[in-house]
Design a protein around this motif. Structure first.
Motif, PDB file in Angstrom:
ATOM      1  N   UNK A 116       0.815  -1.215   0.000  1.00 22.70           N
ATOM      2  CA  UNK A 116       0.000   0.000   0.000  1.00 22.70           C
ATOM      3  C   UNK A 116       0.850   1.266   0.000  1.00 22.70           C
ATOM      4  N   UNK A 117       2.136   1.145   0.288  1.00 28.00           N
ATOM      5  CA  UNK A 117       3.024   2.302   0.271  1.00 28.00           C
ATOM      6  C   UNK A 117       3.025   2.976  -1.109  1.00 28.00           C
ATOM      7  N   UNK A 118       2.758   2.219  -2.147  1.00 25.10           N
ATOM      8  CA  UNK A 118       2.745   2.778  -3.498  1.00 25.10           C
ATOM      9  C   UNK A 118       1.610   3.768  -3.710  1.00 25.10           C
ATOM     10  N   UNK A 119       0.630   3.760  -2.805  1.00 24.09           N
ATOM     11  CA  UNK A 119      -0.496   4.687  -2.886  1.00 24.09           C
ATOM     12  C   UNK A 119      -0.332   5.900  -1.976  1.00 24.09           C
ATOM     13  N   UNK A 120       0.715   5.914  -1.166  1.00 18.85           N
ATOM     14  CA  UNK A 120       0.935   6.988  -0.201  1.00 18.85           C
ATOM     15  C   UNK A 120       1.820   8.054  -0.840  1.00 18.85           C
ATOM     16  N   UNK A 121       1.200   9.142  -1.274  1.00 20.86           N
ATOM     17  CA  UNK A 121       1.944  10.196  -1.970  1.00 20.86           C
ATOM     18  C   UNK A 121       3.073  10.768  -1.126  1.00 20.86           C
ATOM     19  N   UNK A 122       2.947  10.717   0.184  1.00 24.15           N
ATOM     20  CA  UNK A 122       4.020  11.245   1.047  1.00 24.15           C
ATOM     21  C   UNK A 122       5.243  10.334   1.019  1.00 24.15           C
ATOM     22  N   UNK A 123       5.093   9.099   0.530  1.00 23.84           N
ATOM     23  CA  UNK A 123       6.202   8.147   0.467  1.00 23.84           C
ATOM     24  C   UNK A 123       6.829   8.080  -0.928  1.00 23.84           C
ATOM     25  N   UNK A 124       6.264   8.810  -1.885  1.00 20.58           N
ATOM     26  CA  UNK A 124       6.822   8.830  -3.240  1.00 20.58           C
ATOM     27  C   UNK A 124       7.996   9.808  -3.238  1.00 20.58           C
ATOM     28  N   UNK A 125       9.202   9.278  -3.271  1.00 19.24           N
ATOM     29  CA  UNK A 125      10.404  10.102  -3.178  1.00 19.24           C
ATOM     30  C   UNK A 125      10.758  10.747  -4.509  1.00 19.24           C
ATOM     31  N   UNK A 126      10.621   9.972  -5.593  1.00 18.18           N
ATOM     32  CA  UNK A 126      10.981  10.499  -6.904  1.00 18.18           C
ATOM     33  C   UNK A 126      10.250   9.709  -7.983  1.00 18.18           C
ATOM     34  N   UNK A 127       9.944  10.395  -9.075  1.00 15.61           N
ATOM     35  CA  UNK A 127       9.276   9.770 -10.215  1.00 15.61           C
ATOM     36  C   UNK A 127      10.081  10.101 -11.466  1.00 15.61           C
ATOM     37  N   UNK A 128      10.338   9.082 -12.271  1.00 12.92           N
ATOM     38  CA  UNK A 128      10.980   9.267 -13.575  1.00 12.92           C
ATOM     39  C   UNK A 128       9.999   8.826 -14.644  1.00 12.92           C
ATOM     40  N   UNK A 129       9.815   9.636 -15.638  1.00  7.89           N
ATOM     41  CA  UNK A 129       8.940   9.309 -16.765  1.00  7.89           C
ATOM     42  C   UNK A 129       9.793   9.301 -18.016  1.00  7.89           C
ATOM     43  N   UNK A 130       9.820   8.158 -18.679  1.00  6.54           N
ATOM     44  CA  UNK A 130      10.657   8.045 -19.868  1.00  6.54           C
ATOM     45  C   UNK A 130      12.117   8.271 -19.558  1.00  6.54           C
ATOM     46  N   UNK A 131      12.523   7.942 -18.337  1.00  3.11           N
ATOM     47  CA  UNK A 131      13.919   8.079 -17.940  1.00  3.11           C
ATOM     48  C   UNK A 131      14.307   9.470 -17.470  1.00  3.11           C
ATOM     49  N   UNK A 132      13.356  10.417 -17.471  1.00  2.00           N
ATOM     50  CA  UNK A 132      13.639  11.789 -17.042  1.00  2.00           C
ATOM     51  C   UNK A 132      12.928  12.070 -15.733  1.00  2.00           C
ATOM     52  N   UNK A 133      13.638  12.776 -14.825  1.00  4.69           N
ATOM     53  CA  UNK A 133      13.058  13.107 -13.532  1.00  4.69           C
ATOM     54  C   UNK A 133      11.799  13.943 -13.733  1.00  4.69           C
ATOM     55  N   UNK A 134      10.727  13.516 -13.112  1.00  2.59           N
ATOM     56  CA  UNK A 134       9.437  14.189 -13.211  1.00  2.59           C
ATOM     57  C   UNK A 134       9.090  14.833 -11.877  1.00  2.59           C
ATOM     58  N   UNK A 135       9.368  14.129 -10.789  1.00  2.00           N
ATOM     59  CA  UNK A 135       9.140  14.667  -9.442  1.00  2.00           C
ATOM     60  C   UNK A 135      10.369  14.425  -8.608  1.00  2.00           C
TER      61      UNK A 135
END
Length: 135
Positions: A116-135
């Motif tokens: 369920x951690x994958x649904x906790x926005x406070x636990x999302x440290x970084x997001x890469x989309x297409x290999x590029x940092x998004x968040x």
């Protein structure tokens, strides 16, 4: 998480007969998945966004996989590699390898211990989309 019971604009537009079928499919999912897995069918995560989960909450489906008997790793693989296999796209997506298109989510915690951690926005440290940092 049983998001089919929530109201969404998409759900309100659904024909009542179709909604009845979706509710029955939801109620029958455990037996259906058990039979499919026993028969060796590849089960990949897809989305019923707007009906079974709300748009943007696709990680809820990964948790649903765990609730119906997948290990957290099996659920993640069903979401990534198996999905790519079912679409015959393993040369381009599905695993983290040089030369492949990749969307990655880095979380502060262990999704194998608590999916369920994958649904906790406070636990999302970084997001890469297409290999590029998004968040």
């Amino acid at each position: 998480v049983n998001t089919l019971s929530t109201q969404s604009p998409e759900r309100e537009k659904v024909d009542p007969a179709v909604l009845g079928w979706l509710l029955k499919a939801r109620d029958d999912k455990q037996g259906t998945v058990d039979r499919a897995r026993a028969a060796g069918v590849k089960v990949a995560m897809g989305t019923d966004a707007g009906f079974l989960v709300c748009h943007g909450q696709n990680a809820a489906e990964i948790e649903e996989f765990v609730k119906i008997g997948f290990t957290p790793m099996e659920a993640i693989v069903a979401t990534t590699r198996t999905g790519a296999e079912c679409m015959d796209m393993t040369d381009d997506i599905g695993t983290v390898e040089a030369g492949k298109y990749a969307d990655l989510v880095l979380v502060d915690g262990d999704p194998l211990a608590d999916i369920s951690i994958l649904q906790d926005e406070t636990k999302i440290a970084q997001v890469f989309k297409g290999g590029k940092a998004f968040k």
